[in-house]
Design an enzyme around this catalytic site. Sequence first.
Site, short mmCIF file in Angstrom:
data_model
loop_
_atom_site.label_atom_id
_atom_site.label_comp_id
_atom_site.label_asym_id
_atom_site.label_seq_id
_atom_site.Cartn_x
_atom_site.Cartn_y
_atom_site.Cartn_z
N ASN A 1 4.09 43.21 -38.06
CA ASN A 1 3.69 41.81 -37.43
C ASN A 1 2.41 42.14 -36.72
O ASN A 1 2.29 42.65 -35.99
CB ASN A 1 5.20 41.59 -36.28
CG ASN A 1 4.80 40.20 -35.77
OD1 ASN A 1 3.48 39.81 -35.64
ND2 ASN A 1 5.75 39.50 -35.27
N GLU B 1 4.37 37.04 -39.02
CA GLU B 1 3.64 36.26 -38.09
C GLU B 1 2.11 36.04 -38.80
O GLU B 1 1.19 36.34 -38.18
CB GLU B 1 3.54 36.80 -36.81
CG GLU B 1 4.25 35.97 -35.86
CD GLU B 1 4.13 36.13 -34.33
OE1 GLU B 1 3.68 35.17 -33.74
OE2 GLU B 1 4.49 37.39 -33.86
N ASP C 1 9.91 42.23 -38.69
CA ASP C 1 10.22 42.12 -37.39
C ASP C 1 11.49 41.53 -37.03
O ASP C 1 11.73 40.35 -37.32
CB ASP C 1 9.25 41.45 -36.85
CG ASP C 1 9.26 41.07 -35.34
OD1 ASP C 1 10.12 41.44 -34.46
OD2 ASP C 1 8.42 40.05 -34.72
N ASN D 1 13.33 41.33 -34.04
CA ASN D 1 13.40 40.65 -32.64
C ASN D 1 14.78 41.11 -32.46
O ASN D 1 15.31 40.14 -31.52
CB ASN D 1 13.17 39.23 -32.91
CG ASN D 1 11.69 38.88 -32.51
OD1 ASN D 1 11.09 39.36 -31.77
ND2 ASN D 1 11.36 37.82 -33.42
N ASP E 1 11.01 46.58 -34.83
CA ASP E 1 10.66 46.43 -36.33
C ASP E 1 11.32 47.45 -36.67
O ASP E 1 11.24 48.54 -36.73
CB ASP E 1 9.23 46.53 -36.25
CG ASP E 1 8.39 45.49 -35.46
OD1 ASP E 1 7.94 44.42 -35.88
OD2 ASP E 1 8.18 45.65 -34.24
N ASP F 1 0.53 42.87 -30.91
CA ASP F 1 1.32 43.47 -30.01
C ASP F 1 2.43 44.53 -30.60
O ASP F 1 3.05 45.17 -30.10
CB ASP F 1 1.94 42.73 -28.98
CG ASP F 1 2.32 41.37 -29.89
OD1 ASP F 1 2.34 41.18 -30.96
OD2 ASP F 1 2.70 40.34 -29.25
N HIS F 2 2.60 44.64 -32.07
CA HIS F 2 3.32 45.23 -32.88
C HIS F 2 2.49 46.27 -33.53
O HIS F 2 1.43 46.25 -33.78
CB HIS F 2 4.23 44.52 -33.99
CG HIS F 2 4.94 43.40 -33.30
ND1 HIS F 2 6.39 43.55 -33.45
CD2 HIS F 2 4.64 42.33 -32.93
CE1 HIS F 2 6.87 42.46 -33.13
NE2 HIS F 2 6.03 41.69 -32.48
#
Length: 257
Positions: A7, A34, A147, A149, A218, A247-248
Amino acid sequence: MRFATWNVNSLKVRLPQVIQWLADTGVEVLCLQELKMDQDVFPLAEIEAAGYRAAWFGQKTYNGVAILVKAPLEMSEVVAGIPGYDDEQRRVIAATVNGIRVICGYFVNGEAVDSPKYPYKLEWLSRLEGYVAAELARYPDLLLLGDYNIAPEDRDVYDPEGWRGQVLCSEPERDAFRRLIALGLSDSFRLFNQEEKQYSWWDYRQMMFRRNKGVRIDHILVSDALKARAQVCEIDKAPRKWERPSDHTPVILHLND
């Protein structure tokens, strides 16, 4: 072959990092989530200059997914979205690469368990489950990357009690993850690594990465037919240390021939 998921939290911002990471690793297949860009502004020329082909399903603001494949490998049977599901959010793309069905997904976040977005997340997960079941029937060799989530277990969260019942860790979400596994898939990371404190996402705030206060959301699920070919699955933390990182960070699965 190596298959990775990442991501990137805006491909426009992170494109130089993606190009650098591809050059450093040479992975054969990279699934991106994303993108945060419309379909017609995808940086195909830059991706091709790096030696990769691409299939993408772009959307401005929050969504968008892509599959990058290292030339001379080819992609076939590309499908964007979940067939039969009228979803305005562009979160899924699939393609066949070297005989392996690759599904790239950016799973719904849900925001909070009391948010109107949470029921959408559960509905989306149900629709995805049906789609993956149908794909497995057609393509026994299958990978579901993205990802998610979802942190599947308490050990996938730096503070299990603090996250108890919260979005990413709520029981309905974890049950949806288990239902995907029950279709005939395995969490490839847990085939090899049983250590705690292994994460793929860290909040930008409060030095969470430096303090290793993250979550593992992930994932790469591998079908039973492919499982014997899995050699290792690893989290590459290096890009999270770069300037202006996502941030991933990437997760990579190695399959033998």
